[in-house]
Design a protein around this motif. Sequence first.
Motif, mmCIF file in Angstrom:
data_model
loop_
_atom_site.group_PDB
_atom_site.id
_atom_site.type_symbol
_atom_site.label_atom_id
_atom_site.label_comp_id
_atom_site.label_asym_id
_atom_site.label_seq_id
_atom_site.Cartn_x
_atom_site.Cartn_y
_atom_site.Cartn_z
ATOM 1 N N VAL A 124 13.146 -3.972 -2.166
ATOM 2 C CA VAL A 124 11.634 -3.500 -2.461
ATOM 3 C C VAL A 124 10.886 -3.804 -1.238
ATOM 4 O O VAL A 124 10.124 -2.616 -0.837
ATOM 5 C CB VAL A 124 11.400 -4.082 -3.761
ATOM 6 C CG1 VAL A 124 9.608 -3.617 -3.797
ATOM 7 C CG2 VAL A 124 12.017 -3.876 -4.985
ATOM 8 N N ALA A 125 10.923 -4.875 -0.416
ATOM 9 C CA ALA A 125 10.330 -5.182 0.690
ATOM 10 C C ALA A 125 10.663 -4.342 1.936
ATOM 11 O O ALA A 125 9.953 -3.644 2.609
ATOM 12 C CB ALA A 125 10.676 -6.569 0.886
ATOM 13 N N LEU A 126 11.962 -3.872 1.865
ATOM 14 C CA LEU A 126 12.268 -2.910 2.953
ATOM 15 C C LEU A 126 11.871 -1.550 2.638
ATOM 16 O O LEU A 126 11.680 -1.057 3.695
ATOM 17 C CB LEU A 126 14.007 -3.255 3.046
ATOM 18 C CG LEU A 126 14.481 -4.368 3.668
ATOM 19 C CD1 LEU A 126 16.324 -3.963 3.505
ATOM 20 C CD2 LEU A 126 14.393 -4.438 4.992
ATOM 21 N N GLU A 137 8.506 2.772 4.211
ATOM 22 C CA GLU A 137 7.221 3.665 3.980
ATOM 23 C C GLU A 137 5.985 3.498 4.690
ATOM 24 O O GLU A 137 5.406 4.456 5.246
ATOM 25 C CB GLU A 137 6.749 3.453 2.525
ATOM 26 C CG GLU A 137 7.854 3.966 1.480
ATOM 27 C CD GLU A 137 7.294 3.632 0.030
ATOM 28 O OE1 GLU A 137 6.316 2.967 -0.351
ATOM 29 O OE2 GLU A 137 8.305 4.033 -0.788
ATOM 30 N N GLN A 138 5.724 2.174 5.300
ATOM 31 C CA GLN A 138 4.633 1.924 6.133
ATOM 32 C C GLN A 138 4.956 2.473 7.485
ATOM 33 O O GLN A 138 4.066 2.995 8.063
ATOM 34 C CB GLN A 138 4.579 0.455 6.195
ATOM 35 C CG GLN A 138 3.757 -0.186 5.008
ATOM 36 C CD GLN A 138 3.625 -1.763 5.138
ATOM 37 O OE1 GLN A 138 4.304 -2.564 5.858
ATOM 38 N NE2 GLN A 138 2.840 -2.418 4.092
ATOM 39 N N LEU A 139 6.130 2.161 7.846
ATOM 40 C CA LEU A 139 6.666 2.635 9.245
ATOM 41 C C LEU A 139 6.434 4.393 9.260
ATOM 42 O O LEU A 139 6.048 4.686 10.137
ATOM 43 C CB LEU A 139 7.994 2.204 9.672
ATOM 44 C CG LEU A 139 8.040 0.546 9.926
ATOM 45 C CD1 LEU A 139 9.385 0.256 10.360
ATOM 46 C CD2 LEU A 139 7.198 0.405 11.289
#
Length: 165
Positions: free
Chosen positions: A72-74, A79-81
């Motif tokens: 989930v963190a990845l 998504e942010q990148l």
Amino acid sequence: MMYRWLNGWLQMATWLRLCSFCGAALLLAMLLWGAWLRPIQQQQQQWEQQHQQQAQRYHQQLQLLRAMPALVALQQQTEQLEAQLASAISRSFSLSDLLHASGAVLEYWHPSGQGGELSLTLDWSQFIALLDYLSALQPTLLSSQFNLQREEQQLRLVMELTDEN
């Protein structure tokens, strides 16, 4: 000749027959162990070593997986990148994006190595939209020459754009 050996063995004392029988059984057991059981035992030892090596590799990989961030963190990081990349791409200068954002009509565009000369026909609201688009660009484009003239109901803009870098 065989009968003589058997007859001689049967005439021996009981304890000698018992000792010779035990010796023959022991010799047979050693032959079986050497020819059949020993290779099986060696094979089993090899398998145990392979099993230990695989278990060790498994534990190392498990430790590496536990050290990695959660899926989930990845996904959030990805998504942010992607959002940063999309915003960076959308902020770079594109003539088609400029025309789409402002709604102006292109008269001519003479690109050069670090910018170019642009001539547009537009109205005041389109001129404001054009300035908004240019102000949002990264890297910033500079306008070294700027000429805005009224032609009937429209405006004619001639602008020389230069890349800030």
